[in-house]
Write a protein that holds these residues in place. Sequence first.
Motif, PDB file in Angstrom:
ATOM      1  N   LEU B 589       0.797  -1.313   0.028  1.00  0.00           N
ATOM      2  CA  LEU B 589      -0.038   0.066   0.043  1.00  0.00           C
ATOM      3  C   LEU B 589       0.864   1.376   0.020  1.00  0.00           C
ATOM      4  CD1 LEU B 589      -3.085  -0.450   2.232  1.00  0.00           C
ATOM      5  CD2 LEU B 589      -2.963  -0.699  -0.342  1.00  0.00           C
ATOM      6  N   SER B 590       1.953   1.130   0.448  1.00  0.00           N
ATOM      7  CA  SER B 590       2.666   2.105   0.811  1.00  0.00           C
ATOM      8  C   SER B 590       3.173   2.904  -0.537  1.00  0.00           C
ATOM      9  CB  SER B 590       3.930   2.295   1.564  1.00  0.00           C
ATOM     10  OG  SER B 590       4.787   1.112   1.246  1.00  0.00           O
ATOM     11  N   VAL B 591       3.698   1.615  -1.355  1.00  0.00           N
ATOM     12  CA  VAL B 591       4.209   2.258  -2.891  1.00  0.00           C
ATOM     13  C   VAL B 591       2.900   2.499  -3.643  1.00  0.00           C
ATOM     14  CG1 VAL B 591       5.145   1.041  -4.919  1.00  0.00           C
ATOM     15  CG2 VAL B 591       5.768   0.172  -2.622  1.00  0.00           C
ATOM     16  N   ALA B 592       1.642   1.773  -3.281  1.00  0.00           N
ATOM     17  CA  ALA B 592       0.526   2.381  -4.080  1.00  0.00           C
ATOM     18  C   ALA B 592       0.253   3.767  -3.780  1.00  0.00           C
ATOM     19  CB  ALA B 592      -0.688   1.496  -3.803  1.00  0.00           C
ATOM     20  N   ALA B 602       5.452   2.666 -10.469  1.00  0.00           N
ATOM     21  CA  ALA B 602       6.646   2.518  -9.815  1.00  0.00           C
ATOM     22  C   ALA B 602       6.673   0.907  -9.558  1.00  0.00           C
ATOM     23  CB  ALA B 602       6.406   3.070  -8.190  1.00  0.00           C
ATOM     24  N   GLY B 603       7.671   0.422  -9.102  1.00  0.00           N
ATOM     25  CA  GLY B 603       7.792  -1.061  -8.966  1.00  0.00           C
ATOM     26  C   GLY B 603       8.737  -1.366 -10.097  1.00  0.00           C
ATOM     27  N   GLN B 604       8.393  -2.761 -10.311  1.00  0.00           N
ATOM     28  CA  GLN B 604       9.385  -3.423 -11.467  1.00  0.00           C
ATOM     29  C   GLN B 604       9.427  -2.975 -12.690  1.00  0.00           C
ATOM     30  OE1 GLN B 604       8.319  -7.262 -13.243  1.00  0.00           O
ATOM     31  NE2 GLN B 604       9.759  -8.133 -11.970  1.00  0.00           N
ATOM     32  N   GLY B 605      10.659  -2.674 -13.152  1.00  0.00           N
ATOM     33  CA  GLY B 605      11.034  -1.882 -14.406  1.00  0.00           C
ATOM     34  C   GLY B 605      10.898  -0.553 -14.650  1.00  0.00           C
ATOM     35  N   THR B 606      10.575  -0.054 -13.370  1.00  0.00           N
ATOM     36  CA  THR B 606      10.327   1.648 -13.400  1.00  0.00           C
ATOM     37  C   THR B 606      11.677   2.357 -12.569  1.00  0.00           C
ATOM     38  OG1 THR B 606       9.260   1.695 -11.345  1.00  0.00           O
ATOM     39  CG2 THR B 606       8.006   1.092 -13.499  1.00  0.00           C
ATOM     40  N   ASP B 607      11.467   3.629 -12.499  1.00  0.00           N
ATOM     41  CA  ASP B 607      12.612   4.288 -11.863  1.00  0.00           C
ATOM     42  C   ASP B 607      12.457   4.173 -10.485  1.00  0.00           C
ATOM     43  OD1 ASP B 607      13.441   4.877 -14.360  1.00  0.00           O
ATOM     44  OD2 ASP B 607      12.410   6.754 -14.665  1.00  0.00           O
ATOM     45  N   THR B 608      11.345   3.913  -9.974  1.00  0.00           N
ATOM     46  CA  THR B 608      11.185   3.975  -8.707  1.00  0.00           C
ATOM     47  C   THR B 608      11.017   2.498  -8.020  1.00  0.00           C
ATOM     48  OG1 THR B 608       9.977   6.016  -8.858  1.00  0.00           O
ATOM     49  CG2 THR B 608       9.736   5.049  -6.933  1.00  0.00           C
ATOM     50  N   LEU B 609      11.807   1.990  -7.136  1.00  0.00           N
ATOM     51  CA  LEU B 609      11.708   0.727  -6.437  1.00  0.00           C
ATOM     52  C   LEU B 609      11.628  -0.431  -7.550  1.00  0.00           C
ATOM     53  CD1 LEU B 609       9.002   1.436  -3.476  1.00  0.00           C
ATOM     54  CD2 LEU B 609      11.558   0.832  -3.407  1.00  0.00           C
ATOM     55  N   PRO B 610      12.559  -0.328  -8.610  1.00  0.00           N
ATOM     56  CA  PRO B 610      12.715  -1.279  -9.630  1.00  0.00           C
ATOM     57  C   PRO B 610      12.961  -2.582  -9.245  1.00  0.00           C
ATOM     58  CG  PRO B 610      14.763  -0.075  -9.689  1.00  0.00           C
ATOM     59  CD  PRO B 610      13.745   0.524  -8.577  1.00  0.00           C
ATOM     60  N   GLY B 611      13.110  -2.959  -7.864  1.00  0.00           N
ATOM     61  CA  GLY B 611      13.774  -4.345  -7.389  1.00  0.00           C
ATOM     62  C   GLY B 611      12.216  -5.162  -7.040  1.00  0.00           C
ATOM     63  N   ILE B 615       4.251  -4.191 -10.397  1.00  0.00           N
ATOM     64  CA  ILE B 615       4.264  -3.070 -11.090  1.00  0.00           C
ATOM     65  C   ILE B 615       3.110  -2.177 -10.524  1.00  0.00           C
ATOM     66  CG2 ILE B 615       4.436  -1.881 -13.392  1.00  0.00           C
ATOM     67  CD1 ILE B 615       5.261  -4.302 -14.510  1.00  0.00           C
ATOM     68  N   TYR B 616       3.500  -0.945 -10.187  1.00  0.00           N
ATOM     69  CA  TYR B 616       2.240  -0.157  -9.853  1.00  0.00           C
ATOM     70  C   TYR B 616       1.996   1.052 -10.965  1.00  0.00           C
ATOM     71  CZ  TYR B 616       3.089  -2.375  -5.275  1.00  0.00           C
ATOM     72  OH  TYR B 616       2.978  -3.239  -4.449  1.00  0.00           O
ATOM     73  N   LEU B 617       0.796   0.899 -11.502  1.00  0.00           N
ATOM     74  CA  LEU B 617       0.454   2.112 -12.551  1.00  0.00           C
ATOM     75  C   LEU B 617      -0.510   3.002 -11.857  1.00  0.00           C
ATOM     76  CD1 LEU B 617       0.296  -0.850 -14.951  1.00  0.00           C
ATOM     77  CD2 LEU B 617       1.521   1.106 -15.333  1.00  0.00           C
ATOM     78  N   PRO B 618      -0.403   4.305 -12.326  1.00  0.00           N
ATOM     79  CA  PRO B 618      -1.491   5.309 -11.907  1.00  0.00           C
ATOM     80  C   PRO B 618      -2.646   5.213 -12.825  1.00  0.00           C
ATOM     81  CG  PRO B 618       0.545   6.287 -13.282  1.00  0.00           C
ATOM     82  CD  PRO B 618       0.680   5.006 -12.895  1.00  0.00           C
ATOM     83  N   LEU B 619      -3.735   5.046 -12.135  1.00  0.00           N
ATOM     84  CA  LEU B 619      -4.936   5.226 -12.998  1.00  0.00           C
ATOM     85  C   LEU B 619      -5.303   6.532 -13.012  1.00  0.00           C
ATOM     86  CD1 LEU B 619      -7.025   2.334 -11.661  1.00  0.00           C
ATOM     87  CD2 LEU B 619      -5.944   2.418 -13.617  1.00  0.00           C
TER      88      LEU B 619
END
Lengths: 231, 914
Positions: B589-592, B602-611, B615-619
């Motif tokens: 939730l904190s990443v979201a 954010a999340g995998q493959g992005t610039d933020t917390l790629p580890g 994957i978190y995508l903004p709607l």
Amino acid sequence: MNNSATIIVIEDEAQIRRFLRTTLASEGYKVIEAETGKQGLHEAAMCKPDLIILDLGLPDMDGVEVVKGLRAWCSVPVVILSARSQESDKVSALDAGADDYLVKPFGVGELLARMRVALRHGSSTTNGEKESVFSAGELTVDMVHRKVTVSGAEVHLTPIEYRLLTVLVKHAGKVLTHRLLLKEVWGPNYVERAHYLRIYMGTLRHKLEKDPARPRFLLTEVGVGYRLAVT
Amino acid sequence: MNDQRPDPDSLLERVQRAEARRRRGRLKIFFGACAGVGKTFGMLLAARERRAEGLDVVAGYVETHKRAETEKLLEGLEILPPRLVEYRDTQLREFDLDAALKRHPALILVDELAHTNTPGSRHPKRWQDVEELLEAGIDVYTAINVQHIESLNDVVSQITGIPVWETVPDSILESANEIELIDLPPDELLQRLKEGKVYLPQQAERAAQNFFRKGNLIALRELALRRTADRVDAQMRDYREDHAIQDVWQVKERLLVCIGPGSYAENLVRAAYRLAQSLKAEWIVVYVETAKLQHLSREQRDVVLRTLKLAEELGAQTVTLGGRKLSEEVIAYARTRNVTRIVLGKPTRSGWRRWLFGSLVDTVVRQAGDIGIHVVGKESDFLSLRSENPYFSRSRLYLGLASEEHRPLIRWRAGYAWAIAATAISTAIAWPMLDHFDLANLIMVYLLGVVVVAARYGRGPSILSSFLSVVSFDFFFVPPRFSFAVSDTQYLITFAIMLLVALVISNMTVSIRYQAKIAGHRERRIASLYAMSRELASTRGEENIVRIAVKHVAEVFEAQAVVLLPNETGRIVYPKGEGSAQSCHGSDLSVAQWVYDHENMAGQGTDTLPGGEIIYLPLKASSGMIGVLALLPLNPSRIALPEQQRLLETFTSQIAMALERVRLVAEAHSTQLKMETEQLRNSLLSAISHDLRTPLAAIVGASSSLVQDEDKLDGHARHELSQAIYDEAIRMAGLANNLLDMARLQAGAVVLNRQWQPLEELVGGALAGMSTHMSHHPVSIKLPRDLPLVEIDSLLIERVFANLLENAVKYTPSGTLIEISAASGANELVVTVSDQGHGIPAGEEQHIFEKFHRVDNEGNRGGAGLGLAICRSIVEAHGGRIWADNLPTGGAAFHFTLPLTEPPLIEHEEAHLS
């Protein structure tokens, strides 16, 4: 009728108290006022009233609780005053032992009539006296001979119809809730089966009333119960 | 019309940018040619000045390199303790972003902007930390060297011969509010180096040899000066635009860069970036996936993906096109996008091959028409070193492709086996034909075999099959038979042409096959998107939309997914209901929340917390952020494909739009409700003001007369006044009752207390209650004796009778008859209350049941027009209907129905006799 009876008015609205005080005093009653339920119960214990007028919408406690509190130790007649939005409270209060009710706004005539009936029943229960023959208009019920006549003509009733009529006669003028009538006539297992009562009341009306849709004796108190008219 | 006026759109854009900047912190960059010019020193000096001005300054992270002068400047400044990170048995000091955000100073110093954070930090790069600080409204001072600028990175590497891996996107530099160039002549720098003021003494020597050569330093200095000058130039241009100075007529330029596989593509992208910068042009990077390019190795595909990512980082729009011919696709796309210039790499083919097969450049130049062509030369192969860059090798993990080579080996071998088998079968078919047909026809049989192999097993087997066919043909059929010898030399030409035709056919067949495959993929993508949009469009309710979105995303992307929505306070929460099988409840939730707040993925493959794995995508919809889509892909490399990314973006925007639509519908609904309530309140107010004031006026008048003139009034007059007071009070009580009933019915607070009732009793009850009003109206009651019981709420139905009777009394002359009748139908009871008045005015039959509607608006009959509305509410609550019509004999009739159901059983009376 003895109008020197003591009446306790438990009502939080000052204007209603004022109106009741003025009216009842002019009728010769002795009026004691209480603003809250607690105060009312206290006054009732202190001065042994002949009748209590109780408003259901008190600020400190539920009117039904006041009735239960009173009935725990005395059988003083209680006439409740209710607003239109308190239908279910009204029935609960009657089931809890209140004798009659009035819906605000009410007129003086109605109030005095209810009070008279309640006071009479209060004195009759204390004195233990029972009338053997009841009559109202053309209707006569002879309890000793189990004979019912309308304008002199005998009417044949089934046992349940008769039992229903006698319960009403016993409390003539007083409102009787569905629950109470079902319990008295059919027994405690039938208190939820209000349609029994309605059907028998219907047949009783057709036997006793000239115009069953506009009864003169067996009056309907919609949503509450029935009342046998006294005059 | 004045053409000199600034374009309103660009003006608005500038205003918006200025606003965004106002909310953001200010970024000042201390920019230097290389290490040791005194950036940190300059930064600290400036920070001390700010502090002296009373600003809240904190040193977030300052690297002094143990230089005495610099350390001295740091004294007295509040220093944020560094975050200590364990990494591979060593303890590293890292800038503590969370502490900085918590401390929230007015100005923070963060040195070494190009620094790469330890794996596991929130952002892979420090400049992203700085971005977040700025986003939070904190001013930042930072320092960077010219070699770390992304677009100059290759140039610097060429000059110095040392690859630099830590880079910062140019956009950071461009978004900086101020850039201060820290300049130091090379000689002085070398002097400082010698004095050991730059690096620690033992390292100085080595560093000087490799990097600090005077030539290098001069070149770097020039680069830094030029970059700064570019920026000053851009500022000046902005200024001119602001002030409508436009003596140069400008066309909006748009560049299209066409890249292919190979490390050279990166060069091309950088060069195009610089060109786009200088032209102030938009630029698009295009990769055309032709059938030929489908055969690229995994490494080569990686390079393409990396290049596209680099281009995106540099601000380009990237597009992957599919097509048969590179040049055609590029030109066609360029035309649709109004591209003004195309940037291409230098042709790789040379000499006779170029002459024979042509080159992309030549074709494009020929077809481009008015589009300008830039051909960029190949600079050096030096940059292939980049693939050993740790950042990129890591990124390859999530950019990696499931390549074609991963097909099972068995299938690969089967292809060749089938190639041999097909040739054998062709031979077997041709064998009996030899006696009847010409040799040329037998060649056709072999070619058919090649086509079949090409269509089913691809390039390798089809080539094998081509050769085998020629050999078999020679061996089995060409005289002398059963020998490879050829009697007639003309057969050699036959072989050559046969081989060529076989190869061309196989090649074309394979191409068509790949085209079909690509088209299939594309169609599936579009179909899946269409399927979701269609389902979303026909869906109501947030929960359903979320369910559908999750289902489709899970299917299309082979992932677990969850849509996370914020609660009333803007905090992202887990969905309430039961999750479906595809739900991904391990989402953080904190990443979201971070994604929701920053409107960035954010999340995998992005610039933020790629580890992370998810994957978190903004709607994001037009009205702002709606929520976050969290995705746990089963095959992360698939999601990393640019086409998939774009598809995912389309999906998220579709979902966001659907959710927004639901929200807007709900808003519109509540607005309408509010409007209706408002209207109701207005009617109520007018009703109350009129209908309560009239009786009140009478009461006040009559009672005041009673109070003041008590002595003057005789008994009769007193009675008159009292009666007036009583009547008006009763009228008010009736109105109050109606209002109360209406309010309760409207609020939905009424729960029907249904009981089995004879109708007769209710009529009686209502008549008894109305007796005082009804004294002048005879009532006839026609209720059949055998009327069945109805299951109703007696109090409410009594209100219906009372209101209908009251209405009849009100609108008919006294003395006229009122009739109450009822008849039972198949499954309903019809009750009628009719009068002998003037009837209902034509056209009013429907309106009379509306709230606050009155037939005569003069209102002298009293009542607020609520009675019939109450009747309708009550009857409808019972499942019945109510309507009114006029009798043929004159007078109005009101009908309502009550549904009839199976009445309860009554035990026979004798059972109760004791």
